[in-house]
Design an enzyme around this catalytic site. Structure first.
Site, PDB file in Angstrom:
ATOM      1  N   GLU A 114       3.843  -5.024 -13.976  1.00  0.00           N
ATOM      2  CA  GLU A 114       4.449  -4.509 -12.745  1.00  0.00           C
ATOM      3  C   GLU A 114       5.164  -5.647 -12.037  1.00  0.00           C
ATOM      4  O   GLU A 114       5.030  -6.822 -12.407  1.00  0.00           O
ATOM      5  CB  GLU A 114       3.405  -3.842 -11.848  1.00  0.00           C
ATOM      6  N   HIS A 224       7.211   1.609  -0.763  1.00  0.00           N
ATOM      7  CA  HIS A 224       7.419   1.635  -2.219  1.00  0.00           C
ATOM      8  C   HIS A 224       8.836   2.121  -2.466  1.00  0.00           C
ATOM      9  O   HIS A 224       9.261   3.113  -1.882  1.00  0.00           O
ATOM     10  CB  HIS A 224       6.404   2.578  -2.872  1.00  0.00           C
ATOM     11  N   ARG A 266       8.062  -6.175  -4.330  1.00  0.00           N
ATOM     12  CA  ARG A 266       8.290  -4.816  -3.848  1.00  0.00           C
ATOM     13  C   ARG A 266       9.098  -4.774  -2.546  1.00  0.00           C
ATOM     14  O   ARG A 266       9.930  -3.895  -2.353  1.00  0.00           O
ATOM     15  CB  ARG A 266       6.934  -4.134  -3.655  1.00  0.00           C
ATOM     16  N   HIS A 324       3.875   3.130   1.859  1.00  0.00           N
ATOM     17  CA  HIS A 324       2.981   3.141   0.696  1.00  0.00           C
ATOM     18  C   HIS A 324       1.655   2.458   0.966  1.00  0.00           C
ATOM     19  O   HIS A 324       0.606   2.948   0.537  1.00  0.00           O
ATOM     20  CB  HIS A 324       3.704   2.438  -0.461  1.00  0.00           C
ATOM     21  N   ARG A 359       1.920  -6.975  -0.299  1.00  0.00           N
ATOM     22  CA  ARG A 359       0.895  -6.871  -1.347  1.00  0.00           C
ATOM     23  C   ARG A 359       1.522  -6.898  -2.747  1.00  0.00           C
ATOM     24  O   ARG A 359       2.525  -6.224  -3.011  1.00  0.00           O
ATOM     25  CB  ARG A 359       0.115  -5.561  -1.166  1.00  0.00           C
TER      26      ARG A 359
HETATM   27  C1  SIN Z   1       2.616   1.845  -8.608  1.00  0.00           C
HETATM   28  O1  SIN Z   1       2.042   2.344  -9.588  1.00  0.00           O
HETATM   29  O2  SIN Z   1       3.801   1.605  -8.559  1.00  0.00           O
HETATM   30  C2  SIN Z   1       1.805   1.547  -7.402  1.00  0.00           C
HETATM   31  C3  SIN Z   1       0.873   0.476  -7.680  1.00  0.00           C
HETATM   32  C4  SIN Z   1       0.472  -0.149  -6.401  1.00  0.00           C
HETATM   33  O3  SIN Z   1       0.989   0.199  -5.360  1.00  0.00           O
HETATM   34  O4  SIN Z   1      -0.353  -1.048  -6.466  1.00  0.00           O
END
Ligand code: SIN
Length: 469
Positions: A114, A224, A266, A324, A359
């Site tokens: 990620e 998000h 993010r 989010h 975060r």
């Molecule tokens: C996601 O799956 O994009 C969210 C994961 C997260 O917010 O930690």
């Protein structure tokens, strides 16, 4: 009036609350949840997964470095080292508790990538249903644990006596307890668009605010970048893991527009997507490169898209930013203790210092589980005292609806001083009759007090007046 020695109450039945209840066992615990366990918990909606440095090419030091970098200089380095360092041990605990993480053909844990992670380190389950799988295992354990009593009730007020917490006033009556844990989740429901359950409106923060507990970093709210752009307030998430598997942002012209890369932190990506939308573009996530593999790697997201009439193997997925995660919250120490004796907090409602101003993806299930467990242990170890729980005056019922549009307009992805000040003033005017407005007012004031852009608190460069304000 009720009378009790040694009762413990946990408010909230997500991952933090359940881990706390299991860790406190064999001590007796009452777990309050507004509905059936699992329903309405943001934990159960977590798709991408749980970050932990368990890969052969990974190290705790790398995970710590990524967390500190995402947090933009505002993380508490000790909290980061403690929580991230406990990640591999937590994975062992969860496996012991019956969580079935996805595995590769050779039996090793499957690890996804990620944004802003230097290594693939995202454990997942059933492809994109990680939270649901962890919740399944924890709920089964909690139900099978004799000391854990589960009650459907809504906490309305933390009751205090001269020595600290003495109980919880619920919609079912007063419950005495000298040890109370807030594990109530986040505040996404205070915004017009959120990936949280719509009911996540910061109830724990309102309880803490009313009781006088210290809050910290509440101006830092993560957006998000890829909520599915469909009508409604609670929008399904298109996990960042989809980008981890190669999906890319495009706009309605088919052009790629993201300068910093699809897997930048993010807050950076959310701002770019927001700005492109403000400039009149439609934003899409193009996962067509995954072809038929999309539906096997992301079965739940494929089903969400299908319900919206989209086939990700053939069509770009329309996305927009949505509230989010709340980085700030009730300020706690390593044992989950708040500034009020007997009051604890864990999970999204708590501010541990792990996240700083932004975060790192998938650090939240990790934090909820580790800190829930630590708080449960600490509560069980606290010397019991006899308490009496009177009723106290009930605060008004919170109503998020009147605050949503102002929160979205002025405490969203981009902020400016005049807008935040106006929002704070309007929220303050509603605060006496609406705890959601009282909380919104505190958030707006905290944001207003932070004069520079950092992490998720981003001042709109187009609005020049801020520095002079
Ligand atoms: C996601 O799956 O994009 C969210 C994961 C997260 O917010 O930690």
């Amino acid at each position: 009036m009720a009378d009790a020695r040694g009762e413990m109450i946990i408010i909230g039945g997500g991952v933090a609350g359940l881990m706390a209840a299991l860790a406190a066992s064999p001590a007796r615990v009452t777990l309050l949840n507004p509905g059936p366990l699992g329903a309405g918990a943001a934990s159960a909606m977590s798709q991408g997964g749980l970050a932990a440095a368990v890969g052969d090419d990974d190290a705790i030091a790398l995970h710590i470095a990524d967390t500190l970098a995402a947090g933009a200089g505002l993380c508490d380095a000790q909290a980061v080292a403690r929580i991230i360092g406990a990640g591999p041990g937590l994975v062992e605990t969860l496996l012991r508790l019956g969580v079935r993480f996805d595995r590769r053909e050779n039996g090793a844990l499957a690890l996804g990538l990620e944004a802003a992670h230097a290594r693939p380190r995202i454990l997942h389950a059933n492809g994109d249903q990680t939270g649901a799988e962890i919740m399944r295992a924890l709920i089964a354990r909690a139900r099978a644990t004799p000391g854990i009593k589960i009650i459907q009730a809504t906490a309305r007020k933390i009751l205090l006596d001269d020595a600290g917490v003495c109980g919880v006033l619920t919609d079912q009556g007063a419950l005495p307890a000298a040890r109370v844990l807030l594990a109530t989740g986040g505040i996404g429901g205070l915004f017009s668009h959120t990936t949280n359950p719509e009911g996540a409106i910061g109830q724990g923060l309102m309880l803490a605010l009313d009781a006088g507990a210290e809050l910290a970093d509440i101006e830092f709210i993560q957006f998000h970048p890829t909520a599915l752009d469909v009508p409604g307030a609670a929008l399904p998430l298109i996990s960042e893991a989809v980008r981890g598997e190669g999906a890319r942002f495009i706009d309605e012209t088919g052009a790629y527009f993201l300068a910093g890369g699809d897997l930048a932190p993010r807050d950076v990506v959310a701002r770019a997507v927001f700005a492109h939308g403000q400039a009149g573009h439609k934003v899409f996530l193009d996962a067509r490169g995954l072809g038929g593999r999309f539906a096997t790697r992301f079965p739940a997201i494929a089903a969400i898209c299908a319900r919206a009439g989209i086939d990700p193997a053939q069509q770009p997925i329309p996305v927009r930013p949505a509230a989010h995660y709340h980085m700030g919250g009730v300020k706690v120490d390593a044992a989950g203790r708040t500034s009020l004796p007997g009051l604890y907090a864990a999970g999204e409602v708590a501010r541990t210092g792990l996240h700083g101003a932004n975060r790192l993806a998938s650090n939240s299930l990790l934090e909820a589980a580790i800190c829930g467990e630590a708080a449960g242990r600490a509560m069980a170890a606290l010397e019991a005292r006899r308490v009496r729980a009177g009723r106290g005056a009930l605060p008004p019922v919170p109503d998020a609806v009147p605050v949503r549009s102002l929160m979205s307009a002025h405490l969203g992805v981009l902020r400016d001083a005049a807008g935040m000040a106006r929002a704070a003033e309007i929220f303050a005017g509603m605060a006496a009759s609406n705890p959601a407005a009282a909380l919104a007012s505190r958030i707006a004031l905290a944001a207003l007090a932070r004069k520079d852009s950092v992490g998720a608190h981003a001042l709109d460069p187009a609005k020049q007046l801020y520095k002079a304000a």
